[in-house]
Design an enzyme around this catalytic site. Structure first.
Site, PDB file in Angstrom:
ATOM      1  N   ASN A  59      45.822  30.186  49.698  1.00  0.00           N
ATOM      2  CA  ASN A  59      45.817  30.697  48.319  1.00  0.00           C
ATOM      3  C   ASN A  59      46.280  32.162  48.257  1.00  0.00           C
ATOM      4  O   ASN A  59      46.101  32.919  49.208  1.00  0.00           O
ATOM      5  CB  ASN A  59      44.398  30.556  47.741  1.00  0.00           C
ATOM      6  CG  ASN A  59      44.334  30.900  46.272  1.00  0.00           C
ATOM      7  OD1 ASN A  59      43.981  32.014  45.896  1.00  0.00           O
ATOM      8  ND2 ASN A  59      44.703  29.966  45.418  1.00  0.00           N
TER       9      ASN A  59
HETATM   10  N1  PLP Z   1      41.164  29.487  47.486  1.00  0.00           N
HETATM   11  C1  PLP Z   1      41.637  28.291  47.113  1.00  0.00           C
HETATM   12  C2  PLP Z   1      41.908  27.258  48.156  1.00  0.00           C
HETATM   13  C3  PLP Z   1      41.841  28.014  45.754  1.00  0.00           C
HETATM   14  O1  PLP Z   1      42.327  26.815  45.394  1.00  0.00           O
HETATM   15  C4  PLP Z   1      41.561  29.017  44.794  1.00  0.00           C
HETATM   16  C5  PLP Z   1      41.773  28.812  43.345  1.00  0.00           C
HETATM   17  O2  PLP Z   1      42.142  27.840  42.834  1.00  0.00           O
HETATM   18  C6  PLP Z   1      41.078  30.242  45.238  1.00  0.00           C
HETATM   19  C7  PLP Z   1      40.899  30.451  46.581  1.00  0.00           C
HETATM   20  C8  PLP Z   1      40.776  31.366  44.285  1.00  0.00           C
HETATM   21  O3  PLP Z   1      39.544  31.145  43.695  1.00  0.00           O
HETATM   22  P1  PLP Z   1      38.772  32.269  42.819  1.00  0.00           P
HETATM   23  O4  PLP Z   1      39.342  32.194  41.451  1.00  0.00           O
HETATM   24  O5  PLP Z   1      37.336  31.837  42.864  1.00  0.00           O
HETATM   25  O6  PLP Z   1      38.989  33.583  43.452  1.00  0.00           O
END
Ligand code: PLP
Length: 292
Positions: A59
């Site tokens: 991400n």
């Molecule tokens: N990591 C992954 C694998 C995600 O799919 C996402 C968001 O969709 C995130 C991190 C980011 O999440 P957050 O909005 O809680 O920071």
């Protein structure tokens, strides 16, 4: 908490914050360790050599954590199945060590944003253990499925990681924001972020059963997110939450079948949990039009 080990959990706001806390703690641990090993180097020389790793499927928040922590994060090529494996990490670490860099942390993903691929935690853990590199797992979406016995495979290797986060505001029906984070050794975070002032002192300091969460996070004050977690769990129960996750999975299975039975579409990646990646057959322009 309350056991004899140094592990612990904390509720952060988002996966991004949990990843950032892990990256910063790993960075500070590495600096302390390296200064002991190489007293001839200045702190800024050491900081300039630090390097971190993740997959090119991870991400955007991983890359952002690197920007905020002022530590480059190499996005390693995942395999054709979009899974990051120990082999790729080992190659990168060996090259970097050869060039004088200091490997600090690898952030693996269980359930990537693009296709919900699961990085190979076992092989990554082996490489991290060999090179004394912190292993964090971002399971923002897929972590909710840890609650299902039929998804036990997902948990393979997580007993070997240093830290992990998953979002209760995804599969677990808790209102945004709410990201659970676990640390194998919470002292590493506390030691990295402990900044004291006279007005912050209190009589419970140093008692491991009463963790001082201001040392585990970016802000000083905390929202009472545990309350909404408690209400959600008490209202739906463990079985209610499992039923919810199972329903998502079964809806995705139904949708996958519809895609497979329709000559116009094809699957791009295997269905994983509640995610089906598909596209119209033919030119990419058709996909772009459909998306529009
Ligand atoms: N990591 C992954 C694998 C995600 O799919 C996402 C968001 O969709 C995130 C991190 C980011 O999440 P957050 O909005 O809680 O920071």
């Amino acid at each position: 908490h309350g056991t004899e080990g140094p592990g612990g959990g904390v509720i952060q706001g988002s996966a991004s914050e949990a990843v950032l806390v892990a990256v910063l703690a790993a960075r500070e641990q590495a600096v302390v360790k390296y200064r002991e090993l190489h007293p001839e180097l200045s702190e800024s020389e050491i900081r300039g050599k630090l390097i971190a790793y993740s997959s090119d499927q991870s991400n955007s928040c991983i890359e952002k954590a690197g920007v905020i922590a002022a530590m480059p994060i190499k996005l390693l090529p995942a395999g054709e199945d979009l899974i990051l494996r120990g082999e790729a990490l080992k190659k990168a670490i060996e090259e970097d060590v050869q060039e004088g860099r200091i490997p600090v942390i690898c952030i693996a993903t269980l359930g990537t944003t693009g296709t919900c691929a699961y990085d190979d935690i076992e092989s990554l853990a082996t490489v991290c253990e060999d090179h004394n590199v912190w292993l964090h797992v971002d399971a923002a979406y897929a972590g909710g499925a840890f609650a299902l016995d039929e998804c036990a495979d997902l948990r393979r290797g997580i007993d070997r990681v240093d830290s992990l986060n998953f979002n209760l505001h995804k599969f677990m029906l808790v209102n945004f924001d709410c990201s659970a984070m676990w640390l194998k050794d919470a002292n590493k975070v506390v030691d990295s972020f402990n900044v004291d002032r006279i007005y912050l002192k209190h009589k419970y300091e140093g008692q491991s059963q009463i963790p001082d969460f201001r040392h585990w996070q970016i802000p000083l004050g905390r929202r009472f997110r545990a309350l909404k977690v408690w209400i959600t769990f008490r209202t739906l129960g463990a079985e209610g939450l499992r039923a919810h996750v199972r329903k998502h999975i079964s809806l995705a299975e139904q949708f996958e079948k519809l895609v497979k039975d329709d000559k116009r579409f094809e699957l791009v990646a295997p269905r994983a949990l509640g995610l089906v990646c598909f596209r119209p057959k033919g030119d990419n322009e058709i996909t772009a039009q459909l998306l529009q």
